[in-house]
Design a protein around this motif. Structure first.
Motif, PDB file in Angstrom:
ATOM      1  N   GLN A  56       0.169 -13.117 -12.290  1.00 55.32           N
ATOM      2  CA  GLN A  56       0.147 -12.894 -10.639  1.00 55.32           C
ATOM      3  C   GLN A  56       1.648 -13.175  -9.964  1.00 55.32           C
ATOM      4  OE1 GLN A  56      -3.597 -14.815  -9.878  1.00 55.32           O
ATOM      5  NE2 GLN A  56      -4.623 -13.123  -9.094  1.00 55.32           N
ATOM      6  N   TYR A  59       4.052 -10.578 -10.663  1.00 54.48           N
ATOM      7  CA  TYR A  59       3.757  -9.389  -9.821  1.00 54.48           C
ATOM      8  C   TYR A  59       4.490  -9.643  -8.538  1.00 54.48           C
ATOM      9  CZ  TYR A  59       0.897  -5.875  -7.163  1.00 54.48           C
ATOM     10  OH  TYR A  59       0.548  -4.942  -6.347  1.00 54.48           O
ATOM     11  N   TRP A  63       7.389  -7.872  -6.360  1.00 56.60           N
ATOM     12  CA  TRP A  63       7.335  -7.328  -5.168  1.00 56.60           C
ATOM     13  C   TRP A  63       8.580  -7.773  -3.948  1.00 56.60           C
ATOM     14  CZ3 TRP A  63       6.066  -3.455  -2.647  1.00 56.60           C
ATOM     15  CH2 TRP A  63       5.151  -2.488  -2.993  1.00 56.60           C
ATOM     16  N   GLN A 308      -0.227  -3.826 -10.951  1.00 56.40           N
ATOM     17  CA  GLN A 308      -1.195  -3.763 -10.189  1.00 56.40           C
ATOM     18  C   GLN A 308      -2.493  -3.297 -10.746  1.00 56.40           C
ATOM     19  OE1 GLN A 308      -1.407  -0.669  -7.392  1.00 56.40           O
ATOM     20  NE2 GLN A 308      -1.694  -2.176  -5.471  1.00 56.40           N
ATOM     21  N   ARG A 309      -2.395  -2.183 -11.454  1.00 49.17           N
ATOM     22  CA  ARG A 309      -3.667  -1.650 -12.212  1.00 49.17           C
ATOM     23  C   ARG A 309      -4.157  -2.703 -13.266  1.00 49.17           C
ATOM     24  NH1 ARG A 309      -0.656   4.079 -13.207  1.00 49.17           N
ATOM     25  NH2 ARG A 309      -1.302   5.077 -11.136  1.00 49.17           N
ATOM     26  N   GLN A 312      -6.137  -5.205 -11.279  1.00 43.04           N
ATOM     27  CA  GLN A 312      -7.390  -4.688 -10.679  1.00 43.04           C
ATOM     28  C   GLN A 312      -8.464  -4.665 -11.884  1.00 43.04           C
ATOM     29  OE1 GLN A 312      -5.521  -1.014  -9.200  1.00 43.04           O
ATOM     30  NE2 GLN A 312      -5.430  -1.706  -7.237  1.00 43.04           N
ATOM     31  N   TRP A 317      -6.924  -8.905  -8.654  1.00 42.40           N
ATOM     32  CA  TRP A 317      -6.504  -8.042  -7.417  1.00 42.40           C
ATOM     33  C   TRP A 317      -7.321  -7.936  -6.388  1.00 42.40           C
ATOM     34  CZ3 TRP A 317      -6.532  -3.845  -4.447  1.00 42.40           C
ATOM     35  CH2 TRP A 317      -5.337  -3.379  -3.737  1.00 42.40           C
ATOM     36  N   GLU A 322      -3.023  -8.809  -1.969  1.00 39.38           N
ATOM     37  CA  GLU A 322      -1.744  -8.176  -1.797  1.00 39.38           C
ATOM     38  C   GLU A 322      -1.176  -8.110  -0.336  1.00 39.38           C
ATOM     39  OE1 GLU A 322      -0.900  -5.192  -4.635  1.00 39.38           O
ATOM     40  OE2 GLU A 322       0.021  -3.792  -3.407  1.00 39.38           O
TER      41      GLU A 322
END
Lengths: 378, 325
Positions: A56, A59, A63, A308-309, A312, A317, A322
């Motif tokens: 996380q 990720y 971003w 992200q997938r 999820q 997620w 987000e």
């Protein structure tokens, strides 16, 4: 060949390490390390030991870099940033590789690695200051082992080889990693760097971000080699081809390369197969040399979407999470940019003061002449 | 005190600094087992080991680039380039990184690197082995350029260069590597960078030279002394940063000057020296400053070498011309 005192890390050879990737994925056959597929599914057998929280965090960092990139381009358009080299599309390669380093490791980069530099300790404010045209942006904080951005393509990996030699010579527990692009591999200095690294078996990781283009020139016009990773074999050390848009694969192979180097097993080469979604720099127009369809195909392999997938599918997620993350990243970027913009330009004397430890008489004379001229102008 | 050649003086400087400081590391082609093609590093690998006296691949750019990294990490690398004509692949590293790292990082990273380069003509070698292109190095910001002309200065300047916190390109006049002997102290000593040496005092003409040309000037001085002409002879020793006050002081005394260098004439360092004299001592001048230099030609192969290199006769002619003006 080398003297006895020159193998400070020999003791670690007592434990035999089975290679996970180097030597097992053959770069001559274009075998590529892939762990996290574009649909977010994961090869569990090869998945590196990263906690959910770490994934996380990566990720979030990806971003942040993407938002930073977009902000930088926007500011450049407004005349508030200098010419900037965007990283969009290469976030996985930058973030995951930097995660494999220890604080004492040296990082030597070119101009498209702002993200890796940040993760290795250079504050965003400082990086922004650099891109805004202030040399103090390259005055790295004490203890941060990141060299300033090196612009002449392919010239800096040699510096990493020298840093790595110094680590080895002193028996220090640090390695050096150097980032460069596919275009740089055509430069003689990159050849010399890998050759020297192989001869002296220094703890250096060569990290090539093959983003398919050197400004406008495609990868196939840089080299007739099937892969860039295979070039390592000619220098007597291993190379591996990795999916550069796959954080797990990049992290895992970089970690192996770093650990090999730290154990005294010498250099290695990583080819991170990725794509520059944006322009070469804010002065470039990529529509002149590549099809939108090609760019679109690579957008389907966007490294952020992939994570992200994954998140999820693991229930890690949510839309709200987000949104919160994006807002926090945007605020962090805004703050860094604002802080950098608030730094006043240095005085003209700065130009003269850092050539040598002491101001030389000719420089003192020239500085005085400039100041006198400025005063006369009033 | 023992009489030593320039090569022996340099070898001693390296040995003493290596013994005193573990950070000093030598890199170069054939410098280990072979002791260097001119034997400047003879015996050093035996004494200090292959990790400190590194026989390297033939990669001039690579050596300078690697030395930059070593220096940033705190070592004191001394690179040997075999001949000045083979320095050129390393110019990218020198101009784009070596001379800039301190400035680029605002003092955070520094490059205490010495690059030793045998330079100049007069040894009847093949092509590319006689270059003296010091002016382009002096034109490069952030590097110091040093040229000894005597064994005493060779040892003292090299020790200063190794201890300098900033890069030094150390040009060695290979023509006089073994031609001059001088008594020099056994212990380490330094000769300051950036300071010219007044080799001989005289009243009629200032002659400015460096490296092997100094010895041509001294020969010319002997000829001229017989004619009753005395020369104020300046050995620049450091070309960058240049000791302009020493030049000005001498020209103010004599009112006449000749600059001697074996490098090509146009945009050679002589041009800069003349400009400095014009800016700072114009009213002291009794005659235009003359230059005795090599030509804007390729350095010739041995059969024409004697026509290219400035010699005592050409220098004496120039001195007589500025006196007759």
């Amino acid at each position: 060949m080398a003297s006895e005192r020159f193998s400070p890390r020999r003791k670690s050879k007592t434990r035999r390490h089975t290679p996970e990737f180097f030597g097992r994925f053959d770069p001559l056959k274009e075998e590529m390390v892939c762990i996290l597929a574009p649909d977010g599914t994961c090869n569990e057998a090869l998945r590196p030991p990263l906690s959910d929280a770490q994934v996380q965090q990566m990720y979030r960092q990806m971003w942040l870099l993407r938002l930073y990139d977009r902000k930088a381009i926007a500011l450049q358009r407004q005349g508030r940033f200098g010419t900037y080299a965007p990283m969009e599309g290469q976030e996985a390669s930058l973030v995951a590789s930097a995660h494999a380093l220890a604080p004492q490791d040296w990082m030597v980069t070119s101009y498209r690695e702002t993200g890796a530099m940040w993760l290795h300790g250079v504050p965003l404010k400082q990086l922004s200051l650099y891109w805004m045209g202030n040399e103090w942006g390259s005055h790295m904080p004490e203890g941060v082992r990141v060299l300033p951005i090196s612009i002449p393509v392919g010239s800096h990996p040699l510096h990493a080889v020298g840093l790595a030699y110094a680590s080895k010579y002193r028996g220090e527990n640090s390695i050096a990693i150097t980032y460069f692009g596919d275009g740089a591999t055509s430069e003689g200095d990159v050849h010399e760097a890998m050759n020297l690294a192989g001869v002296f078996q220094v703890p250096c990781v060569f990290f090539c971000q093959n983003n398919q283009y050197a400004i406008s020139v495609p990868r196939h016009l840089q080299t007739a080699s099937r892969t860039i990773a295979q070039k390592a074999l000619a220098y007597g050390f291993p190379g591996v081809l990795v999916d550069g848009n796959d954080i797990f694969a990049v992290y895992a192979v970089t970690r192996e390369a770093v650990e090999r180097a730290r154990r005294g097993e010498g250099p290695s080469l990583i080819e991170a197969y990725t794509y520059r979604l944006g322009a070469h720099t804010t002065a470039d127009d990529p529509t002149k040399y590549r099809d939108e369809a090609e760019v679109e195909a690579w957008r389907q392999r966007d490294p952020l979407v992939r994570v992200q997938r994954y998140l999820q599918q693991r229930g890690l997620w949510s839309e709200a999470w987000e949104q919160e993350l994006l807002a926090a990243c945007a605020a962090e970027v805004e703050q860094a940019m604002a802080e950098a913009e608030a730094v006043p330009p240095p005085p003209p004397q700065d130009m003269f003061r850092y050539l040598f430890a002491e101001l030389t008489p000719p420089l003192r004379e020239q500085e005085a002449a400039l100041l006198a001229s400025l005063q006369q102008r009033g | 005190m023992e009489k030593r050649t320039l090569v022996e003086a340099l070898n001693e400087a390296l040995r003493l600094e290596m013994a005193a400081d573990e950070r000093v590391i030598l890199l170069g082609e054939d410098i280990g087992k072979e002791g260097g093609v001119f034997r400047v590093t003879e015996g050093l690998q035996e004494r200090f080991g292959a990790a400190r006296v590194m026989d390297t691949p033939i990669a001039e750019s690579g050596l300078v680039g690697m030395a930059i990294g070593m220096a940033i990490a705190g070592l004191r690398p001394v690179v040997e380039i075999q001949f000045m004509g083979f320095l050129y692949p390393a110019l990218d590293q020198i101009i784009n990184h070596l001379g800039r790292m301190r400035n680029r990082s605002r003092g955070r990273f520094t490059c205490p690197v010495v690059i030793r380069v045998p330079y100049g003509g007069g040894i009847r070698p093949p092509e590319h082995h006689s270059e003296s292109t010091e002016a382009m190095l002096v034109h490069t910001p952030g590097i110091q350029v040093v040229v000894p002309a005597t064994p005493y200065d060779a040892k003292g300047l090299l020790i200063s260069a190794i201890r300098s916190p900033d890069p030094v390109i150390f040009l060695e006049p290979k023509r006089i590597y073994r031609a001059v002997r001088q008594e020099i102290p056994d212990e380490p000593y330094t000769v300051p960078l950036g300071k010219a040496r007044l080799v001989q005092e005289g009243n009629d003409v200032t002659v400015i030279a460096w490296g092997s040309m100094l010895h041509e000037v001294l020969q010319a001085a002997e000829q001229l002394a017989a004619e009753g002409i005395t020369l104020d002879i300046l050995d620049l020793r450091t070309l960058s940063p240049m000791d302009v006050p020493a030049i000005v002081a001498s020209v103010e005394k004599t009112g006449r000057a000749v600059v001697v260098h074996e490098a090509p004439r146009t945009c050679g360092l002589g041009a800069e020296i003349v400009a400095q004299i014009n800016e700072k001592a114009l009213l002291a001048l009794e005659a235009p400053v003359e230059r005795v230099t090599g030509f804007d030609t390729v350095f010739p192969l041995p059969q024409l070498e004697k026509y290219y290199l400035p010699n005592a006769e050409r220098i004496a002619q120039a001195v007589r011309r500025v006196l007759a003006f």
